[in-house]
Design an enzyme around this catalytic site. Structure first.
Site, PDB file in Angstrom:
ATOM      1  CB  SER A 103     -13.215   6.105  -0.115  1.00  0.00           C
ATOM      2  OG  SER A 103     -13.232   6.456  -1.474  1.00  0.00           O
ATOM      3  CE1 TYR A 154      -9.220   2.729  -1.086  1.00  0.00           C
ATOM      4  CE2 TYR A 154     -10.869   3.853  -2.419  1.00  0.00           C
ATOM      5  CZ  TYR A 154      -9.961   3.863  -1.376  1.00  0.00           C
ATOM      6  OH  TYR A 154      -9.797   5.004  -0.619  1.00  0.00           O
TER       7      TYR A 154
HETATM    8  N1  LIG Z   1      -5.861  10.200  -0.660  1.00  0.00           N
HETATM    9  C1  LIG Z   1      -7.107  10.108  -1.104  1.00  0.00           C
HETATM   10  O1  LIG Z   1      -7.442  10.653  -2.177  1.00  0.00           O
HETATM   11  C2  LIG Z   1      -8.133   9.350  -0.299  1.00  0.00           C
HETATM   12  C3  LIG Z   1      -9.485   9.541  -0.615  1.00  0.00           C
HETATM   13  C4  LIG Z   1     -10.444   8.854   0.125  1.00  0.00           C
HETATM   14  C5  LIG Z   1     -10.054   8.012   1.160  1.00  0.00           C
HETATM   15  N2  LIG Z   1      -8.727   7.832   1.443  1.00  0.00           N
HETATM   16  C6  LIG Z   1      -8.363   6.912   2.540  1.00  0.00           C
HETATM   17  O2  LIG Z   1      -7.496   7.559   3.438  1.00  0.00           O
HETATM   18  C7  LIG Z   1      -6.699   6.577   4.111  1.00  0.00           C
HETATM   19  C8  LIG Z   1      -5.250   7.018   4.085  1.00  0.00           C
HETATM   20  O3  LIG Z   1      -4.795   7.018   2.746  1.00  0.00           O
HETATM   21  P1  LIG Z   1      -3.712   8.060   2.165  1.00  0.00           P
HETATM   22  O4  LIG Z   1      -4.323   8.681   0.986  1.00  0.00           O
HETATM   23  O5  LIG Z   1      -3.172   8.894   3.235  1.00  0.00           O
HETATM   24  O6  LIG Z   1      -2.611   7.007   1.605  1.00  0.00           O
HETATM   25  P2  LIG Z   1      -1.050   6.865   1.832  1.00  0.00           P
HETATM   26  O7  LIG Z   1      -0.361   8.180   1.729  1.00  0.00           O
HETATM   27  O8  LIG Z   1      -0.636   5.784   0.902  1.00  0.00           O
HETATM   28  O9  LIG Z   1      -0.931   6.351   3.342  1.00  0.00           O
HETATM   29  C9  LIG Z   1      -1.415   5.078   3.704  1.00  0.00           C
HETATM   30  C10 LIG Z   1      -0.932   4.740   5.108  1.00  0.00           C
HETATM   31  O10 LIG Z   1      -1.445   3.430   5.434  1.00  0.00           O
HETATM   32  C11 LIG Z   1      -0.360   2.640   5.903  1.00  0.00           C
HETATM   33  N3  LIG Z   1      -0.562   1.223   5.596  1.00  0.00           N
HETATM   34  C12 LIG Z   1      -0.795   0.652   4.388  1.00  0.00           C
HETATM   35  N4  LIG Z   1      -0.872  -0.674   4.523  1.00  0.00           N
HETATM   36  C13 LIG Z   1      -0.704  -0.951   5.836  1.00  0.00           C
HETATM   37  C14 LIG Z   1      -0.679  -2.150   6.603  1.00  0.00           C
HETATM   38  N5  LIG Z   1      -0.846  -3.355   6.038  1.00  0.00           N
HETATM   39  N6  LIG Z   1      -0.475  -2.059   7.946  1.00  0.00           N
HETATM   40  C15 LIG Z   1      -0.281  -0.838   8.534  1.00  0.00           C
HETATM   41  N7  LIG Z   1      -0.289   0.321   7.863  1.00  0.00           N
HETATM   42  C16 LIG Z   1      -0.490   0.264   6.537  1.00  0.00           C
HETATM   43  C17 LIG Z   1       0.864   3.194   5.174  1.00  0.00           C
HETATM   44  O11 LIG Z   1       2.039   2.888   5.927  1.00  0.00           O
HETATM   45  P3  LIG Z   1       3.211   1.862   5.454  1.00  0.00           P
HETATM   46  O12 LIG Z   1       3.170   1.805   3.960  1.00  0.00           O
HETATM   47  O13 LIG Z   1       4.432   2.498   6.006  1.00  0.00           O
HETATM   48  O14 LIG Z   1       2.858   0.570   6.103  1.00  0.00           O
HETATM   49  C18 LIG Z   1       0.580   4.680   5.196  1.00  0.00           C
HETATM   50  O15 LIG Z   1       1.013   5.241   6.424  1.00  0.00           O
HETATM   51  C19 LIG Z   1      -6.957   5.250   3.379  1.00  0.00           C
HETATM   52  O16 LIG Z   1      -7.853   4.463   4.136  1.00  0.00           O
HETATM   53  C20 LIG Z   1      -7.603   5.684   2.071  1.00  0.00           C
HETATM   54  O17 LIG Z   1      -8.451   4.696   1.550  1.00  0.00           O
HETATM   55  C21 LIG Z   1      -7.756   8.496   0.739  1.00  0.00           C
END
Ligand SMILES: NC(=O)c1ccc[n+]([C@@H]2O[C@H](COP(=O)([O-])OP(=O)(O)OC[C@H]3O[C@@H](n4cnc5c(N)ncnc54)[C@H](OP(=O)(O)O)[C@@H]3O)[C@@H](O)[C@H]2O)c1
Length: 269
Positions: free
Chosen positions: A139, A152
Site C-alpha cells: 500500500s 496498517y
Molecule cells: N482496497 C484498497 O484501497 C487497497 C489499497 C492498497 C492496498 N490494499 C491491499 O490489498 C489487499 C486486499 O485488500 P482488499 O481491498 O481487496 O480488501 P477486502 O475486499 O476486504 O479483501 C480482503 C481479503 O483478505 C481476506 N482475509 C482477511 N483476513 C484474513 C485472514 N486472517 N486469513 C485469510 N484471509 C483473510 C478476506 O477474506 P475473509 O474475510 O473471507 O477471510 C478477503 O478475501 C490487502 O492486503 C490490502 O491491504 C487495498
C-alpha cells in the site's frame, strides 16, 4: 494480456476485493489457481461455477502458521509445484493510536505481515524449484505512515522490509520478489476496517464507486508479475505521495494530515 497458461498461482484472500479479481483474472489467463479465506462457504459463493481442476479453494486463516503450511501443502498435493505466490490477504484499521486497543494493531500485523511471512516460508522451497515469483500486496501506507492507520502502516512497512531483504537474499536464485502498492481501490476493506475497540467500522468513508476497480487493479498486478517488476506504485496520487515524502517529509506530514482530516468521520481532531 500475458498468458499464465498452466502456471500455478497461489493467492491469499480470494473471497473479496482485489484477491477475488486476481483469482478471476488469473483463471482467464490460463493459470491453475489456489486461494484461501477464513470461510469456505463464502469462498465457494465467490466462485459459484468454479472448475475444481483449475481452482482450489481452502479455508485458511493466514494468522495460523499450521493452516498456512497445510494450505501450501494442499497446492503441492494437487499440482506438484507453485509458480507465483501473491500475499494479498489483509485488513485495515481506522482509529487514533491513543484510542486503539493494542489487540487491533496485533491483529493487523498478524494478518498483513505474519500471514505473508508464513505463506512465503512454506511456499519458498517450491518457488525456488520453479524460479517463481513472490508478491506482496502492499500500500502507499508502506511508504508513508497514514494517520488513523498506525497498525496498517506498520504492517505494510514491515512487509516491504521483509520482501526487500528476501529479494536481496534470493538475488542469484532466479526466484523473484516484488511488491505492488495499489492506491484506493473499490473493495470491502474499509467496511471491515477495525475501529478502536476491534469491531468492524461497518461503513466506508470513501465513494467506492469513484475508486479504481478491483478488476483494473488485478490486471495491472498480473501484468507487473509477468514483467517481473520490482515494485509498482499504482496511482498518480500514490507516486506523488511517495516522491513528496522522500523530498519534503515535514511538508508531507501536513499534507497527509489535512487530507485525512477531511475524510467523513475522520478520527483526527
Ligand atoms: N482496497 C484498497 O484501497 C487497497 C489499497 C492498497 C492496498 N490494499 C491491499 O490489498 C489487499 C486486499 O485488500 P482488499 O481491498 O481487496 O480488501 P477486502 O475486499 O476486504 O479483501 C480482503 C481479503 O483478505 C481476506 N482475509 C482477511 N483476513 C484474513 C485472514 N486472517 N486469513 C485469510 N484471509 C483473510 C478476506 O477474506 P475473509 O474475510 O473471507 O477471510 C478477503 O478475501 C490487502 O492486503 C490490502 O491491504 C487495498
Amino acid at each position: 494480456m500475458q498468458s499464465f497458461s498452466q502456471k500455478v498461482i497461489v493467492i491469499t484472500g480470494g473471497s473479496s476485493g482485489i484477491g477475488n479479481a486476481l483469482v478471476a483474472e488469473s483463471l482467464r489467463r490460463g493459470a491453475r489457481v489456489a486461494t484461501c479465506g477464513r470461510n469456505l462457504q463464502k469462498l465457494r459463493a465467490s466462485f459459484p461455477n468454479s472448475d475444481p481442476s483449475s481452482l482450489l479453494l481452502a479455508e485458511t486463516d493466514v494468522r495460523d502458521e499450521g493452516a498456512c503450511a497445510a494450505f501450501i501443502q494442499s497446492v503441492i498435493d494437487q499440482w506438484g509445484g507453485i509458480d507465483v505466490l501473491i500475499n494479498n490477504a489483509g485488513i485495515s484499521m481506522r482509529a487514533l493510536f491513543a484510542d486503539s486497543q493494542l489487540s487491533v494493531l496485533r491483529e493487523v500485523m498478524d494478518i498483513n505481515f505474519w500471514g505473508a511471512v508464513q505463506c512465503t516460508k512454506y511456499a519458498l522451497p517450491h518457488l525456488l524449484k520453479t524460479k517463481g515469483v513472490v508478491v506482496g500486496i502492499s500500500s502507499i501506507a508502506g511508504y508513508r505512515g497514514l494517520p488513523g492507520r498506525t497498525g496498517y502502516s506498520a504492517s505494510k512497512f514491515a512487509l516491504q522490509g521483509f520482501l526487500e531483504a528476501l529479494r536481496t537474499e534470493l538475488l542469484h536464485s532466479g526466484t523473484h520478489v516484488m511488491w505492488v502498492s495499489p492506491g484506493f481501490t473499490a473493495s470491502n476493506i474499509r467496511n471491515v476496517a477495525r475501529a478502536a475497540d476491534g469491531s468492524s467500522q461497518g461503513e466506508t468513508p470513501l465513494d467506492e464507486g469513484g475508486l479504481m476497480s478491483a478488476e483494473t487493479c488485478a490486471t495491472r498486478i498480473l501484468d507487473a508479475v509477468a514483467a517481473r517488476k520490482r515494485t509498482v506504485v499504482m496511482t498518480g496520487q500514490g507516486k506523488l505521495t511517495v516522491w513528496l515524502n522522500k523530498l519534503f517529509p515535514a511538508f508531507t506530514d501536513t499534507q497527509v494530515y489535512n487530507h485525512f482530516k477531511k475524510e467523513p468521520g475522520s478520527p483526527l481532531r
